[in-house]
Design an enzyme around this catalytic site. Structure first.
Site, PDB file in Angstrom:
ATOM      1  N   ASP A 126       0.810  -1.225   0.000  1.00 40.64           N
ATOM      2  CA  ASP A 126       0.000   0.000   0.000  1.00 40.64           C
ATOM      3  C   ASP A 126       0.842   1.273   0.000  1.00 40.64           C
ATOM      4  OD1 ASP A 126      -2.424  -1.300   0.060  1.00 40.64           O
ATOM      5  OD2 ASP A 126      -2.639  -1.220   2.239  1.00 40.64           O
ATOM      6  N   ASN A 140       0.535   6.800   4.781  1.00 37.89           N
ATOM      7  CA  ASN A 140       1.935   6.571   5.155  1.00 37.89           C
ATOM      8  C   ASN A 140       2.139   5.437   6.154  1.00 37.89           C
ATOM      9  OD1 ASN A 140       0.729   8.123   7.142  1.00 37.89           O
ATOM     10  ND2 ASN A 140       2.532   9.386   7.518  1.00 37.89           N
ATOM     11  N   LYS A 147     -12.063   4.916   6.603  1.00 43.69           N
ATOM     12  CA  LYS A 147     -11.772   5.273   5.209  1.00 43.69           C
ATOM     13  C   LYS A 147     -10.269   5.481   5.061  1.00 43.69           C
ATOM     14  CE  LYS A 147     -11.259   8.704   2.472  1.00 43.69           C
ATOM     15  NZ  LYS A 147     -10.327   8.059   1.551  1.00 43.69           N
ATOM     16  N   GLU A 205      -7.018   6.580  -0.540  1.00 41.37           N
ATOM     17  CA  GLU A 205      -7.327   6.011  -1.856  1.00 41.37           C
ATOM     18  C   GLU A 205      -6.085   5.432  -2.533  1.00 41.37           C
ATOM     19  OE1 GLU A 205      -7.653   9.060  -0.799  1.00 41.37           O
ATOM     20  OE2 GLU A 205      -6.967  10.573  -2.242  1.00 41.37           O
ATOM     21  N   GLY A 258      -3.214  15.636   5.945  1.00 41.48           N
ATOM     22  CA  GLY A 258      -2.627  16.962   5.772  1.00 41.48           C
ATOM     23  C   GLY A 258      -3.399  18.039   6.519  1.00 41.48           C
ATOM     24  N   THR A 259      -2.703  19.122   6.848  1.00 39.87           N
ATOM     25  CA  THR A 259      -3.337  20.218   7.602  1.00 39.87           C
ATOM     26  C   THR A 259      -4.455  20.876   6.801  1.00 39.87           C
ATOM     27  OG1 THR A 259      -1.358  20.568   8.928  1.00 39.87           O
ATOM     28  CG2 THR A 259      -2.852  22.443   8.741  1.00 39.87           C
ATOM     29  N   THR A 308      -6.436  19.500   4.580  1.00 38.97           N
ATOM     30  CA  THR A 308      -7.604  18.613   4.626  1.00 38.97           C
ATOM     31  C   THR A 308      -8.259  18.677   6.002  1.00 38.97           C
ATOM     32  OG1 THR A 308      -6.326  17.154   3.198  1.00 38.97           O
ATOM     33  CG2 THR A 308      -8.404  16.294   4.029  1.00 38.97           C
ATOM     34  N   GLU A 331      -5.219  14.773  13.599  1.00 39.87           N
ATOM     35  CA  GLU A 331      -3.784  14.508  13.748  1.00 39.87           C
ATOM     36  C   GLU A 331      -3.156  14.904  12.411  1.00 39.87           C
ATOM     37  OE1 GLU A 331      -0.496  13.752  13.651  1.00 39.87           O
ATOM     38  OE2 GLU A 331      -0.867  11.629  13.331  1.00 39.87           O
ATOM     39  N   CYS A 374       4.597  12.255  10.087  1.00 40.44           N
ATOM     40  CA  CYS A 374       4.272  13.561  10.655  1.00 40.44           C
ATOM     41  C   CYS A 374       5.192  13.922  11.824  1.00 40.44           C
ATOM     42  CB  CYS A 374       2.819  13.593  11.092  1.00 40.44           C
ATOM     43  SG  CYS A 374       2.371  12.186  12.104  1.00 40.44           S
ATOM     44  N   GLY A 429      -2.946  20.119  14.829  1.00 40.17           N
ATOM     45  CA  GLY A 429      -4.232  19.526  15.192  1.00 40.17           C
ATOM     46  C   GLY A 429      -4.450  19.435  16.684  1.00 40.17           C
ATOM     47  N   GLU A 463      -3.825  10.390  20.527  1.00 39.86           N
ATOM     48  CA  GLU A 463      -3.903   8.960  20.250  1.00 39.86           C
ATOM     49  C   GLU A 463      -2.973   8.239  21.202  1.00 39.86           C
ATOM     50  OE1 GLU A 463      -3.122   8.740  16.016  1.00 39.86           O
ATOM     51  OE2 GLU A 463      -5.248   9.037  15.607  1.00 39.86           O
TER      52      GLU A 463
HETATM   53  O1  TXE Z   1      -3.265  13.711   2.560  1.00 34.90           O
HETATM   54  P1  TXE Z   1      -4.776  14.081   2.648  1.00 34.90           P
HETATM   55  P2  TXE Z   1      -2.426  13.354   1.270  1.00 34.90           P
HETATM   56  C1  TXE Z   1       0.493  15.677   4.677  1.00 34.90           C
HETATM   57  C2  TXE Z   1       1.778  15.697   3.913  1.00 34.90           C
HETATM   58  C3  TXE Z   1       1.342  15.340   2.534  1.00 34.90           C
HETATM   59  C4  TXE Z   1       0.011  16.049   2.472  1.00 34.90           C
HETATM   60  C5  TXE Z   1      -0.959  15.495   1.480  1.00 34.90           C
HETATM   61  O2  TXE Z   1       2.341  16.982   3.919  1.00 34.90           O
HETATM   62  O3  TXE Z   1       2.202  15.767   1.538  1.00 34.90           O
HETATM   63  O4  TXE Z   1      -0.527  15.917   3.769  1.00 34.90           O
HETATM   64  O5  TXE Z   1      -1.076  14.078   1.645  1.00 34.90           O
HETATM   65  C6  TXE Z   1      -8.889  11.923   2.943  1.00 34.90           C
HETATM   66  N1  TXE Z   1     -12.890  15.120   3.165  1.00 34.90           N
HETATM   67  N2  TXE Z   1       0.245  14.424   5.359  1.00 34.90           N
HETATM   68  O6  TXE Z   1      -2.912  13.957   0.007  1.00 34.90           O
HETATM   69  O7  TXE Z   1      -5.268  14.588   1.340  1.00 34.90           O
HETATM   70  C7  TXE Z   1      -8.033  11.165   1.961  1.00 34.90           C
HETATM   71  O8  TXE Z   1      -8.830  10.457   1.041  1.00 34.90           O
HETATM   72  C8  TXE Z   1     -12.670  13.978   3.828  1.00 34.90           C
HETATM   73  C9  TXE Z   1       0.505  14.400   6.753  1.00 34.90           C
HETATM   74  O9  TXE Z   1      -2.344  11.899   1.251  1.00 34.90           O
HETATM   75  O10 TXE Z   1      -4.945  14.886   3.853  1.00 34.90           O
HETATM   76  C10 TXE Z   1      -7.224  10.293   2.892  1.00 34.90           C
HETATM   77  O11 TXE Z   1      -7.974   9.175   3.328  1.00 34.90           O
HETATM   78  N3  TXE Z   1     -11.569  13.228   3.662  1.00 34.90           N
HETATM   79  C11 TXE Z   1      -0.035  13.205   7.392  1.00 34.90           C
HETATM   80  C12 TXE Z   1      -6.975  11.241   4.073  1.00 34.90           C
HETATM   81  O12 TXE Z   1      -8.006  12.216   3.999  1.00 34.90           O
HETATM   82  C13 TXE Z   1     -10.637  13.673   2.804  1.00 34.90           C
HETATM   83  C14 TXE Z   1      -0.112  11.955   6.655  1.00 34.90           C
HETATM   84  C15 TXE Z   1      -5.608  11.950   4.045  1.00 34.90           C
HETATM   85  O13 TXE Z   1      -5.482  12.641   2.831  1.00 34.90           O
HETATM   86  C16 TXE Z   1     -10.808  14.877   2.094  1.00 34.90           C
HETATM   87  C17 TXE Z   1      -0.409  12.139   5.265  1.00 34.90           C
HETATM   88  C18 TXE Z   1     -11.995  15.607   2.290  1.00 34.90           C
HETATM   89  N4  TXE Z   1     -12.234  16.757   1.645  1.00 34.90           N
HETATM   90  C19 TXE Z   1      -0.194  13.354   4.680  1.00 34.90           C
HETATM   91  N5  TXE Z   1      -9.708  15.069   1.305  1.00 34.90           N
HETATM   92  C20 TXE Z   1       0.347  12.960   8.806  1.00 34.90           C
HETATM   93  N6  TXE Z   1      -0.248  13.707   9.719  1.00 34.90           N
HETATM   94  O14 TXE Z   1       1.131  12.079   9.070  1.00 34.90           O
HETATM   95  C21 TXE Z   1      -8.893  14.015   1.529  1.00 34.90           C
HETATM   96  N7  TXE Z   1      -9.445  13.166   2.427  1.00 34.90           N
END
Ligand code: TXE
Length: 499
Positions: free
Chosen positions: A108, A171, A194, A197, A248-249, A251, A269, A304, A475, A479
Site C-alpha cells: 500500500d 503513510n 476510510k 485512496e 494533511g493540515t 484537509t 492529527e 508527521c 491539530g 492517540e
Molecule cells: O493527505 P490528505 P495526502 C500531509 C503531507 C502530505 C500532504 C498530502 O504533507 O504531503 O498531507 O497528503 C482523505 N474530506 N500528510 O494527500 O489529502 C483522503 O482520502 C474527507 C501528513 O495523502 O490529507 C485520505 O484518506 N476526507 C499526514 C486522508 O483524507 C478527505 C499523513 C488523508 O489525505 C478529504 C499524510 C476531504 N475533503 C499526509 N480530502 C500525517 N499527519 O502524518 C482528503 N481526504
C-alpha cells in the site's frame, strides 16, 4: 523498468493475494455500489498492482447504516467482559498475521518491509493498541464523586459517541488503524474506516480479521475513495457522530468546517515541522544518526513526527552535518520488499516532484545542498526514489517552514539556548521535537518550553501507552494512552439524592 529488475518486489508481488477494489460493509467483502475503481500504483516500481474501490455517497450510506445497526444491535451494550475478550482475541489474531499484514502495508505504502514488520509501525503495534485498549474496557468507565452539603452521591458514566468515522493517511495504514479503531471500539462505538485512496489492502485485511476474531459484522466497516467523493459525504453524514482524522493540515481544516454544521466531535492529527535541538554538550554522533534516521530511514521523511529541522549549536555544526551525511549514505533507498532495505520510495511521482521542488526552492532562497537532492535512476527509475538530502539553511527558507513529507533534513545553526528555543517554536506546527544534551537540567528546562504535543530527550518514541498528538497547526486530540478514551466518549454525570 518492470518489476523483474527489483527482484524482491517481483517475487513478493507474485506471492501476494489481496482484496483488490473491494470494501467491507456489514460483514461482507464486496465491490463498491458505485461500480467504480481507482488504480493502485505500487511506488516501488510505478506499476499498477490492483485497484481501489471508488466509493461515493451510496457506499457511505450503506457503511454508516451497517455501523449504526451494529451499535444498536448489541456492541454498545455488550457486557464489558465479552467486549474485552473479543478485543483480546482480535489482538492475538492481528499479531499472528504479522507477515501477511506487513507485506500488504508495504504494497500500500512502499514502506520498507523491515519497517512494516517492525514494532513501531507494524502489525504488532496495531495488535498492541487493541490489546492495550482491551485492558481499559472495564476500567475507563467513570468515577464516584462527593456531593455536599446534603446526603447524596454522584457518579459519572463514560459513554460511547456512536458511529465514528476514522479517516487515515497512506503513510502508516496499519499503525493508524490500531491507534484509532482500538480506543473507539473499546468504549463501545462502531466505526467506518476510510483509508487513503492510494492503497487499502492492509486496512481491509485488518477489518476482515476482526470478523474472524468474532467481532460482530458492522462493528468495523471499510470504504475507500477520493476525499471529495467519499471522505466528504462521510464527514457530513448525519449518522456519523465523530470524526478521527490523520492527514494533511489543509484537509484537516476542511474536515473541521464540514463537521461544523452538525457539531460532531472531531480529532485531527495533522502535519508537523518538528525540531531536533542539538546542544554543544550532546553526543553529536548519536544526535546526527537520529536526525538522519528520522528523515532517511523507513518512511523517507513521510511521517508527521519526523524532526525535519535540526537546530544545531554552531560549535558542533560541522561534526553534526558530517555524521548526517555519512548516515544518509548508508540509507540509500532500494527495493522495499528486500529485507535489507532501510529506506523506500516516496508515495507517488507527484510527491517526488513536489519534494525535488522544495530542494530547488531552498537553493534559490540561499540554502546549501550539502548532500543528495536528486532523483534516483538506474533500476529504480520507474519507482519514486530520491537521495536523502541535507540542506544547510536558515529557519526562514521555504523548506525550513513547510512540511515537505520527503527525505529532506534542514540543518540550522544557533548560538545559545534562547535562540534554539525561539527557532524551535518559530513554526506554525507543534507536533513533536527532540532535545539532545547531556545536561539534565537543560533537558527538562527546554522540554517545558518547546511548544508541541510530544518531546523526546536524546531519543524519540511513540507507543500505545503514551499520548501522541499536536497543538497549533498540527491539530488536536490524542492517540494512545488512557487520555485518548476522552476523544471517543462522552461523560454523563448522574446525581443521586439520598436525603
Ligand atoms: O493527505 P490528505 P495526502 C500531509 C503531507 C502530505 C500532504 C498530502 O504533507 O504531503 O498531507 O497528503 C482523505 N474530506 N500528510 O494527500 O489529502 C483522503 O482520502 C474527507 C501528513 O495523502 O490529507 C485520505 O484518506 N476526507 C499526514 C486522508 O483524507 C478527505 C499523513 C488523508 O489525505 C478529504 C499524510 C476531504 N475533503 C499526509 N480530502 C500525517 N499527519 O502524518 C482528503 N481526504
Amino acid at each position: 523498468m518492470t518489476a523483474t529488475t527489483l527482484s524482491a518486489t517481483a517475487s513478493a508481488l507474485a506471492g501476494i493475494s489481496f482484496h483488490s477494489g473491494k470494501v467491507l460493509v456489514d460483514g461482507e467483502i464486496r465491490g463498491p455500489l458505485s461500480g467504480r475503481t481507482l488504480d493502485h500504483v505500487f511506488p516501488g516500481n510505478g506499476e499498477v498492482v490492483g485497484v481501489v474501490a471508488r466509493c461515493e455517497a451510496a457506499d457511505v450510506d450503506a457503511a454508516v447504516g451497517a455501523a449504526r445497526r451494529a451499535l444498536d444491535g448489541g456492541w454498545r451494550d455488550m457486557n464489558v467482559r465479552d467486549r474485552r475478550r473479543l478485543l483480546l482475541d482480535y489482538a492475538r489474531l492481528v499479531a499472528a498475521h504479522n507477515e501477511e499484514l506487513a507485506r500488504l502495508q508495504t504494497l500500500d505504502s512502499g514502506m520498507p518491509i523491515q519497517m512494516s514488520h517492525g514494532f513501531l509501525l507494524g502489525p504488532e503495534m496495531a495488535a498492541d493498541f487493541i490489546e492495550y485498549y482491551a485492558g481499559l474496557v472495564d476500567k475507563e468507565i467513570g468515577e464516584v464523586l462527593p456531593v455536599y452539603p446534603g446526603a447524596g452521591f454522584d457518579y459519572t458514566l463514560r459513554e460511547p459517541l456512536g458511529v465514528v468515522a476514522c479517516i487515515t493517511a497512506w503513510n502508516a495504514p496499519v499503525y493508524l488503524f490500531g491507534a484509532k479503531v482500538a480506543p473507539a471500539l473499546a468504549v463501545g462505538n462502531t466505526v467506518v474506516v476510510k483509508p487513503s485512496e492510494i492503497g487499502s489492502a492492509a486496512t481491509l485485511r485488518l477489518a476482515e480479521l476482526a470478523l474472524e476474531a468474532g467481532i460482530p459484522k458492522g462493528v468495523i466497516n471499510v470504504i475507500t475513495g477520493l476525499g471529495p467523493e467519499c471522505g466528504e459525504p462521510l464527514v457530513t453524514h448525519a449518522g456519523v457522530d465523530a470524526v478521527s482524522f490523520t492527514g494533511g493540515t489543509a484537509t484537516g481544516r476542511h474536515i473541521q468546517r464540514f463537521a461544523a454544521d452538525s457539531l460532531k466531535r472531531v480529532v485531527l492529527e495533522l502535519g508537523g515541522k518538528s525540531a531536533s535541538v542539538v546542544f554543544e554538550d550532546a553526543d553529536i554522533a548519536a544526535a546526527g544518526m537520529l536526525s538522519a534516521g528520522m528523515v532517511a530511514y523507513g518512511l523517507s521523511g513521510q511521517g508527521c513526527a519526523c524532526a525535519t529541522r535540526a537546530l544545531v549549536h554552531q560549535s558542533v555544526l560541522e561534526e553534526f552535518n558530517q555524521t548526517v551525511v555519512s548516515t544518509m549514505a548508508f540509507m540509500t533507498p532500494a527495493d522495499p520488499f528486500d529485507p535489507a532495505t532501510m529506506a523506500g520510495p516516496l508515495i507517488s511521482d507527484r510527491q517526488l516532484e513536489r519534494v525535488l521542488g522544495y530542494v530547488e526552492k531552498g537553493r534559490a532562497e540561499g540554502a546549501t545542498v550539502v548532500s543528495g537532492g536528486e532523483r534516483l535512476g538506474g533500476d529504480l527509475a520507474a519507482g519514486f526514489y530520491m537521495q536523502p538530502t541535507l540542506l544547510l539553511t536558515s529557519n526562514q527558507t521555504t523548506p525550513a517552514r513547510e512540511e515537505i513529507f520527503g527525505p529532506v533534513l534542514c540543518s540550522i545553526p544557533f548560538s545559545d539556548e534562547e535562540e534554539a528555543i525561539r527557532l524551535a517554536n518559530d513554526t506554525p506546527y507543534g507536533l513533536a521535537g527532540v532535545i539532545n544534551t547531556r545536561d539534565l537540567k537543560r533537558a527538562h528546562r527546554v522540554a517545558a518550553r518547546i511548544r508541541s504535543g510530544t518531546v523526546g530527550i536524546n531519543g524519540y518514541s511513540i507507543q500505545a501507552t503514551t499520548p501522541f498528538g499536536g497543538i497549533k497547526q498540527s491539530g488536536y486530540g490524542r492517540e494512545g494512552s488512557r487520555h485518548a478514551i476522552a476523544d471517543y466518549s462522552s461523560l454523563k454525570n448522574v446525581y443521586v439524592d439520598l436525603s
